[in-house]
Design an enzyme around this catalytic site. Structure first.
Site, mmCIF file in Angstrom:
data_model
loop_
_atom_site.group_PDB
_atom_site.id
_atom_site.type_symbol
_atom_site.label_atom_id
_atom_site.label_comp_id
_atom_site.label_asym_id
_atom_site.label_seq_id
_atom_site.Cartn_x
_atom_site.Cartn_y
_atom_site.Cartn_z
ATOM 1 N N THR A 7 -7.446 -11.470 24.624
ATOM 2 C CA THR A 7 -7.742 -10.127 24.144
ATOM 3 C C THR A 7 -6.913 -9.121 24.251
ATOM 4 O O THR A 7 -6.873 -8.095 23.421
ATOM 5 C CB THR A 7 -8.958 -9.537 25.181
ATOM 6 O OG1 THR A 7 -8.673 -9.707 26.619
ATOM 7 C CG2 THR A 7 -10.203 -10.406 25.077
ATOM 8 N N LYS A 58 -12.263 -1.848 24.932
ATOM 9 C CA LYS A 58 -12.147 -3.297 25.371
ATOM 10 C C LYS A 58 -12.934 -3.469 26.751
ATOM 11 O O LYS A 58 -13.346 -2.776 27.457
ATOM 12 C CB LYS A 58 -10.682 -3.724 25.624
ATOM 13 C CG LYS A 58 -10.253 -5.157 25.862
ATOM 14 C CD LYS A 58 -8.952 -5.284 26.144
ATOM 15 C CE LYS A 58 -8.317 -4.897 27.433
ATOM 16 N NZ LYS A 58 -6.814 -5.273 27.461
ATOM 17 N N HIS A 60 -14.376 -7.124 29.219
ATOM 18 C CA HIS A 60 -14.594 -8.738 29.394
ATOM 19 C C HIS A 60 -16.061 -9.243 29.642
ATOM 20 O O HIS A 60 -16.489 -10.321 30.198
ATOM 21 C CB HIS A 60 -13.703 -9.147 30.414
ATOM 22 C CG HIS A 60 -12.260 -8.924 30.035
ATOM 23 N ND1 HIS A 60 -11.676 -9.801 29.125
ATOM 24 C CD2 HIS A 60 -11.149 -8.345 30.607
ATOM 25 C CE1 HIS A 60 -10.259 -9.216 28.923
ATOM 26 N NE2 HIS A 60 -10.086 -8.453 29.754
ATOM 27 N N SER A 90 -3.443 -20.148 30.741
ATOM 28 C CA SER A 90 -2.989 -18.874 30.579
ATOM 29 C C SER A 90 -3.641 -17.888 31.691
ATOM 30 O O SER A 90 -2.813 -17.068 32.348
ATOM 31 C CB SER A 90 -3.451 -18.329 29.161
ATOM 32 O OG SER A 90 -3.074 -17.009 28.869
#
Length: 233
Positions: A7, A58, A60, A90
């Site tokens: 993202t 943004k 999550h 990652s």
């Protein structure tokens, strides 16, 4: 640059496309100020509400926790999914790099926590399937991280159409080139530990037994889902 499913990189590409900016401009700004995180205490919802429309925000959060405007189709959602093997590597590197998290466990332990849904934001398997159930909604654009490396031009064209911005052929080609530059800057091996942005990095750290266990868990939790990922390019 890359956080969780890519993202961090996606937000820069989206900003680039929506604003007609270039990579050098992004390099001089704090991109996180341009795309505040919905669930973070800073800058907070009061500030986010005051931003000029169209706002880039943004998050999550799982689909079910997003504002009702998104569920009702009144706002647009761009979701990026990444193949979970690369993602967990990652994410592990990200946890180790942040002082606030300071994770010092082994990758095997971290991967086990991921498979058991014991990391922040809950189960990745539920998260991605929940959004995939809405991938045909007109206000949802479901993207895969690997496609950004495999066919960036198509992804940029998808973003242009979805965001409703206008480019002629020459401008579109230039924008694709700018996005290529941005991805190269973000994903080169010198800038990130173990080249965290590349596709297939899981092969460097997964053992055979870990891979077999992961495949078993993946099949159990994703077996009824028709979403497919590229684990190699």
């Amino acid at each position: 640059c890359l956080v969780y499913a890519g993202t961090g990189l996606l937000q820069e590409v989206v900003y680039l496309v929506s604003q007609g900016a270039d990579p050098d401009e992004i390099g001089l700004m704090n991109i996180d100020e341009q795309l505040p995180v919905l669930e973070y205490p800073q800058p907070g919802l009061d500030i986010i509400k005051e931003l000029t429309s169209p706002r880039l925000i943004k998050s999550h959060l799982p689909y079910r926790f997003l504002p009702s405007d998104l569920h009702n189709g009144n706002s647009k959602v761009i979701y990026m999914a990444r193949n979970p093997k690369d993602l967990v590597v990652s994410y592990y590197q990200f946890h180790r790099s942040l002082r606030t998290m300071s994770y010092r466990g082994t990758f095997q332990e971290f991967c086990r926590r991921f498979m058991n849904d014991k990391l922040g934001y809950g189960s990745w398997f539920e998260h991605v399937q929940e959004f995939w159930e809405h991938h045909m909604d007109t206000n949802v654009l479901f993207l895969k991280y690997e496609d950004m490396h495999k066919d960036l031009a198509t992804m940029v064209e998808q973003l242009v159409r979805f965001l409703g911005v206008s480019y002629d052929k020459a401008q579109l080609e230039s924008m694709v080139e700018h996005c290529h530059q941005l991805i190269d800057q973000c994903c080169n091996a010198e800038a990130l530990p173990v080249g965290r942005g590349r596709v297939g990095l899981w092969k460097d750290i997964f053992t055979v037994s870990m891979n077999e266990k992961f495949d078993l868990v993946y099949k159990q939790k994703m077996g009824k889902c028709d979403l497919m990922f590229d684990f190699y390019l």
